[in-house]
Enzyme design. Structure first.
Site, PDB file in Angstrom:
ATOM      1  N   TYR A 132      84.740  75.503  63.337  1.00 60.45           N
ATOM      2  CA  TYR A 132      85.361  76.351  62.220  1.00 60.45           C
ATOM      3  C   TYR A 132      86.653  76.739  62.704  1.00 60.45           C
ATOM      4  O   TYR A 132      87.602  76.597  62.064  1.00 60.45           O
ATOM      5  CB  TYR A 132      84.496  77.526  61.713  1.00 60.45           C
ATOM      6  CG  TYR A 132      85.028  78.233  60.673  1.00 60.45           C
ATOM      7  CD1 TYR A 132      85.083  78.137  59.291  1.00 60.45           C
ATOM      8  CD2 TYR A 132      85.712  79.416  61.222  1.00 60.45           C
ATOM      9  CE1 TYR A 132      85.694  78.920  58.458  1.00 60.45           C
ATOM     10  CE2 TYR A 132      86.171  80.234  60.201  1.00 60.45           C
ATOM     11  CZ  TYR A 132      86.372  79.976  58.908  1.00 60.45           C
ATOM     12  OH  TYR A 132      86.678  81.046  58.020  1.00 60.45           O
ATOM     13  N   VAL A 173      77.835  88.289  55.664  1.00 61.97           N
ATOM     14  CA  VAL A 173      76.641  89.053  55.977  1.00 61.97           C
ATOM     15  C   VAL A 173      76.849  90.235  55.077  1.00 61.97           C
ATOM     16  O   VAL A 173      75.587  90.776  54.536  1.00 61.97           O
ATOM     17  CB  VAL A 173      77.064  89.738  57.369  1.00 61.97           C
ATOM     18  CG1 VAL A 173      78.230  90.746  57.609  1.00 61.97           C
ATOM     19  CG2 VAL A 173      75.784  90.681  58.000  1.00 61.97           C
ATOM     20  N   ARG A 220      83.032  94.108  63.061  1.00 66.77           N
ATOM     21  CA  ARG A 220      83.780  93.492  62.301  1.00 66.77           C
ATOM     22  C   ARG A 220      84.746  94.403  61.321  1.00 66.77           C
ATOM     23  O   ARG A 220      84.219  95.543  61.214  1.00 66.77           O
ATOM     24  CB  ARG A 220      83.040  92.558  61.035  1.00 66.77           C
ATOM     25  CG  ARG A 220      82.136  91.228  61.635  1.00 66.77           C
ATOM     26  CD  ARG A 220      82.951  90.460  62.278  1.00 66.77           C
ATOM     27  NE  ARG A 220      82.041  89.280  62.657  1.00 66.77           N
ATOM     28  CZ  ARG A 220      81.550  89.170  63.871  1.00 66.77           C
ATOM     29  NH1 ARG A 220      81.696  90.124  64.725  1.00 66.77           N
ATOM     30  NH2 ARG A 220      80.760  88.233  64.227  1.00 66.77           N
ATOM     31  N   GLY A 264      81.203  77.472  45.372  1.00 63.48           N
ATOM     32  CA  GLY A 264      81.825  77.999  44.009  1.00 63.48           C
ATOM     33  C   GLY A 264      81.165  77.781  42.774  1.00 63.48           C
ATOM     34  O   GLY A 264      80.163  76.732  42.909  1.00 63.48           O
TER      35      GLY A 264
HETATM   36  P1  NAD Z   1      83.741  80.503  49.530  1.00 60.06           P
HETATM   37  O1  NAD Z   1      82.867  79.577  50.138  1.00 60.06           O
HETATM   38  O2  NAD Z   1      83.275  81.315  48.439  1.00 60.06           O
HETATM   39  O3  NAD Z   1      85.102  79.714  48.816  1.00 60.06           O
HETATM   40  C1  NAD Z   1      85.529  78.480  49.202  1.00 60.06           C
HETATM   41  C2  NAD Z   1      85.577  77.480  48.242  1.00 60.06           C
HETATM   42  O4  NAD Z   1      86.068  76.221  48.633  1.00 60.06           O
HETATM   43  C3  NAD Z   1      84.192  77.431  47.350  1.00 60.06           C
HETATM   44  O5  NAD Z   1      84.252  77.467  46.101  1.00 60.06           O
HETATM   45  C4  NAD Z   1      83.848  75.984  47.785  1.00 60.06           C
HETATM   46  O6  NAD Z   1      82.997  75.446  46.671  1.00 60.06           O
HETATM   47  C5  NAD Z   1      85.103  75.424  48.078  1.00 60.06           C
HETATM   48  N1  NAD Z   1      85.103  74.130  48.874  1.00 60.06           N
HETATM   49  C6  NAD Z   1      84.499  73.859  50.005  1.00 60.06           C
HETATM   50  N2  NAD Z   1      84.576  72.955  50.456  1.00 60.06           N
HETATM   51  C7  NAD Z   1      85.391  71.967  49.651  1.00 60.06           C
HETATM   52  C8  NAD Z   1      85.990  70.804  49.638  1.00 60.06           C
HETATM   53  N3  NAD Z   1      85.937  69.890  50.782  1.00 60.06           N
HETATM   54  N4  NAD Z   1      86.693  70.512  48.813  1.00 60.06           N
HETATM   55  C9  NAD Z   1      86.870  71.182  47.656  1.00 60.06           C
HETATM   56  N5  NAD Z   1      86.436  72.383  47.398  1.00 60.06           N
HETATM   57  C10 NAD Z   1      85.662  73.058  48.497  1.00 60.06           C
HETATM   58  O7  NAD Z   1      84.489  81.496  50.511  1.00 60.06           O
HETATM   59  P2  NAD Z   1      85.678  82.488  50.624  1.00 60.06           P
HETATM   60  O8  NAD Z   1      85.186  83.604  51.277  1.00 60.06           O
HETATM   61  O9  NAD Z   1      86.168  82.698  49.269  1.00 60.06           O
HETATM   62  O10 NAD Z   1      86.539  81.674  51.543  1.00 60.06           O
HETATM   63  C11 NAD Z   1      87.993  81.414  50.978  1.00 60.06           C
HETATM   64  C12 NAD Z   1      88.885  81.044  52.298  1.00 60.06           C
HETATM   65  O11 NAD Z   1      89.077  81.985  53.225  1.00 60.06           O
HETATM   66  C13 NAD Z   1      87.890  79.823  53.080  1.00 60.06           C
HETATM   67  O12 NAD Z   1      89.199  78.989  53.623  1.00 60.06           O
HETATM   68  C14 NAD Z   1      87.773  80.715  54.459  1.00 60.06           C
HETATM   69  O13 NAD Z   1      87.505  79.929  55.651  1.00 60.06           O
HETATM   70  C15 NAD Z   1      88.799  81.524  54.452  1.00 60.06           C
HETATM   71  N6  NAD Z   1      88.387  82.865  55.014  1.00 60.06           N
HETATM   72  C16 NAD Z   1      87.322  83.870  54.345  1.00 60.06           C
HETATM   73  C17 NAD Z   1      86.927  84.988  55.210  1.00 60.06           C
HETATM   74  C18 NAD Z   1      85.772  85.659  54.604  1.00 60.06           C
HETATM   75  O14 NAD Z   1      85.674  86.769  55.219  1.00 60.06           O
HETATM   76  N7  NAD Z   1      85.417  85.461  53.420  1.00 60.06           N
HETATM   77  C19 NAD Z   1      87.583  85.144  56.341  1.00 60.06           C
HETATM   78  C20 NAD Z   1      88.545  84.472  56.827  1.00 60.06           C
HETATM   79  C21 NAD Z   1      88.802  83.105  56.264  1.00 60.06           C
HETATM   80  C1  UD1 Z   2      83.368  85.462  58.576  1.00 52.62           C
HETATM   81  C2  UD1 Z   2      83.484  84.530  57.613  1.00 52.62           C
HETATM   82  C3  UD1 Z   2      84.438  83.502  58.156  1.00 52.62           C
HETATM   83  C4  UD1 Z   2      85.555  84.100  58.564  1.00 52.62           C
HETATM   84  C5  UD1 Z   2      85.525  85.248  59.590  1.00 52.62           C
HETATM   85  C6  UD1 Z   2      86.602  85.996  60.119  1.00 52.62           C
HETATM   86  C7  UD1 Z   2      81.923  84.098  56.021  1.00 52.62           C
HETATM   87  C8  UD1 Z   2      80.545  83.616  55.402  1.00 52.62           C
HETATM   88  N1  UD1 Z   2      82.192  83.821  57.070  1.00 52.62           N
HETATM   89  O1  UD1 Z   2      82.596  85.069  59.762  1.00 52.62           O
HETATM   90  O2  UD1 Z   2      84.743  82.752  56.988  1.00 52.62           O
HETATM   91  O3  UD1 Z   2      86.743  83.047  59.133  1.00 52.62           O
HETATM   92  O4  UD1 Z   2      84.494  86.114  59.047  1.00 52.62           O
HETATM   93  O5  UD1 Z   2      86.317  87.037  60.778  1.00 52.62           O
HETATM   94  O6  UD1 Z   2      82.396  84.520  54.839  1.00 52.62           O
HETATM   95  N2  UD1 Z   2      74.631  88.336  60.336  1.00 52.62           N
HETATM   96  C9  UD1 Z   2      73.435  88.827  60.756  1.00 52.62           C
HETATM   97  N3  UD1 Z   2      72.632  88.546  59.624  1.00 52.62           N
HETATM   98  C10 UD1 Z   2      72.712  87.833  58.699  1.00 52.62           C
HETATM   99  C11 UD1 Z   2      74.292  86.954  58.621  1.00 52.62           C
HETATM  100  C12 UD1 Z   2      74.947  87.525  59.353  1.00 52.62           C
HETATM  101  O7  UD1 Z   2      73.124  89.571  61.640  1.00 52.62           O
HETATM  102  O8  UD1 Z   2      71.916  87.621  57.609  1.00 52.62           O
HETATM  103  C13 UD1 Z   2      75.580  88.747  61.587  1.00 52.62           C
HETATM  104  C14 UD1 Z   2      76.364  87.249  62.223  1.00 52.62           C
HETATM  105  O9  UD1 Z   2      75.608  87.010  63.275  1.00 52.62           O
HETATM  106  C15 UD1 Z   2      77.482  87.908  62.643  1.00 52.62           C
HETATM  107  C16 UD1 Z   2      77.940  89.108  61.526  1.00 52.62           C
HETATM  108  O10 UD1 Z   2      76.758  89.129  60.768  1.00 52.62           O
HETATM  109  O11 UD1 Z   2      77.646  88.530  63.702  1.00 52.62           O
HETATM  110  C17 UD1 Z   2      78.946  88.564  60.721  1.00 52.62           C
HETATM  111  O12 UD1 Z   2      78.773  87.167  60.173  1.00 52.62           O
HETATM  112  P1  UD1 Z   2      79.325  86.490  58.790  1.00 52.62           P
HETATM  113  O13 UD1 Z   2      79.320  87.376  57.671  1.00 52.62           O
HETATM  114  O14 UD1 Z   2      78.694  85.398  58.659  1.00 52.62           O
HETATM  115  O15 UD1 Z   2      80.747  86.551  59.398  1.00 52.62           O
HETATM  116  P2  UD1 Z   2      81.564  85.904  60.400  1.00 52.62           P
HETATM  117  O16 UD1 Z   2      80.805  85.024  61.680  1.00 52.62           O
HETATM  118  O17 UD1 Z   2      82.388  86.999  60.976  1.00 52.62           O
END
Ligand code: NAD
Ligand code: UD1
Length: 310
Positions: free
Chosen positions: A146, A190, A214, A39
């Site tokens: 994870y 991604v 996805r 963040g």
């Molecule tokens: P993000 O990395 O932008 O947000 C996570 C935040 O948590 C960051 O600001 C980071 O600095 C903070 N953080 C990490 N470890 C910490 C710690 N130990 N203590 C305090 N703060 C900490 O990611 P996001 O995409 O906004 O994800 C938010 C939540 O949603 C996460 O729990 C993630 O696993 C979950 N999630 C995200 C996705 C996605 O596609 N983005 C999908 C499924 C679940």
């Molecule tokens: C993502 C989220 C995870 C969440 C999950 C739920 C992030 C970083 N990850 O994981 O928190 O729980 O969705 O479905 O937000 N890839 C490439 N090239 C790149 C990066 C990624 O090919 O440069 C591929 C990866 O191998 C994967 C796909 O893109 O096959 C998606 O990757 P990524 O965005 O990291 O997401 P997830 O692993 O699905």
């Protein structure tokens, strides 16, 4: 509306900071706990007097206790969001992704705070979808630290519900995308990486053949769901998938980005990542039954907003 703040762990991150803006916009007071590992301060309107910011770690039980004290509810988003980071460093990510959840539960119990919205993940299903839409009752098969930490967190939230009256609203997000998703790490989402590299003309790496799919969900569409989960009189029992039941392959995603950017840089296909899920698509009937879903932001429109962000 209560004057007590809503605590958002991970509130300086991608999803969290959008939620901070939305809640402040509705007149709520908000408190953010974030260690700024992903963040950024710049994501937060720190001059807003209704926002409090605590820089620190959810793995620090004392700090979490202070952050939870006096709050109306919690949205627990803090975690290392990268699946790959957990494969590379299971010990440290476990502190954030599991111990953090336990600390939140315990602090809520001690302070009598009931409502918690939790960001679990589609990763808990592993490859059990086998290309079909995955419903919430599909057997869980966490393939990575994870996913195991997210599933364990769900179980602990359920224990605190049964034993201590916590009200957990658990969402299993599929792939959320949009502005402010930080593209700067190889572990980033991604779409954030592909759009940034396309705009900068840098080569794009695809792990695998690009035919993995996805179910992408625009971050703006998620906010209404998180806020309903905070406000509904009774929480929905069990976890709820958040996705549109639409499978998009990385190759399709690249074609869309290419058409918006007027072309693509070189695309380099590498070996698939270990533990990478092949197909991930949400059966979202429970979501539709239990929540008012906003109209879906089309993938192309979401990508356009991301490409145009400041
Ligand atoms: P993000 O990395 O932008 O947000 C996570 C935040 O948590 C960051 O600001 C980071 O600095 C903070 N953080 C990490 N470890 C910490 C710690 N130990 N203590 C305090 N703060 C900490 O990611 P996001 O995409 O906004 O994800 C938010 C939540 O949603 C996460 O729990 C993630 O696993 C979950 N999630 C995200 C996705 C996605 O596609 N983005 C999908 C499924 C679940
Ligand atoms: C993502 C989220 C995870 C969440 C999950 C739920 C992030 C970083 N990850 O994981 O928190 O729980 O969705 O479905 O937000 N890839 C490439 N090239 C790149 C990066 C990624 O090919 O440069 C591929 C990866 O191998 C994967 C796909 O893109 O096959 C998606 O990757 P990524 O965005 O990291 O997401 P997830 O692993 O699905």
């Amino acid at each position: 509306m209560s004057d007590a703040p809503i605590l958002i762990t991970g509130g300086a991150g991608f999803i969290g900071s959008h939620l901070v803006d939305a809640l402040l916009g509705q007149g709520h007071a908000v408190r953010v706990l974030d260690n700024l590992s992903m963040g950024k301060r710049a994501n937060l309107p720190l001059d807003n007097p209704r926002l409090g910011f605590i820089e620190g770690d959810v793995a620090d039980a004392r700090l979490v206790d202070q952050a939870v004290a006096g709050c109306a509810a919690v949205v627990h988003l803090a975690a290392v969001a990268s699946v790959q980071a957990s494969v590379d460093d299971p010990v440290s990510t476990h502190q954030s992704n599991f111990v953090g959840t336990l600390n939140v539960c315990e602090a809520m119990r001690l302070h009598g705070v009931k409502r918690v919205v939790y960001a679990s993940s589609a990763a808990v299903y592993g490859n059990n979808g086998e290309g079909q839409a995955i419903d919430e009752d599909t057997p869980k098969a966490p393939l990575t630290p994870y996913a195991a930490d997210k599933l364990a967190s769900e179980h602990y939230l359920d224990f605190y519900r049964r034993q201590h009256g916590l009200e957990p609203a658990i969402f299993r997000f599929f792939n959320i995308f949009g502005p402010r998703q930080d593209p700067s790490s190889p572990y980033s989402g991604v779409i954030s990486i592909f759009t940034q590299r396309a705009q900068q003309g840098l080569p794009i790496r695809v792990f695998g053949d690009g035919e993995q799919t996805r179910d992408f969900f625009y971050v703006g569409d998620l906010l209404a769901l998180l806020i309903q989960a905070l406000e509904m009189p009774q929480v929905v029992a069990g976890a709820v998938n958040v996705g549109w039941n639409q499978a998009v392959s990385l190759n399709q995603l690249l074609a869309e980005i290419g058409s918006l950017c007027g072309g693509l840089p070189a695309v380099d296909y590498r070996a698939a990542r270990p533990g990478d899920i092949r197909h991930s698509r949400a059966d979202n009937r429970r979501l539709q039954d239990c929540y008012r879903l906003p109209p879906a932001t089309a993938m192309r429109e979401g990508l356009r907003r991301l490409l145009n962000q400041g």
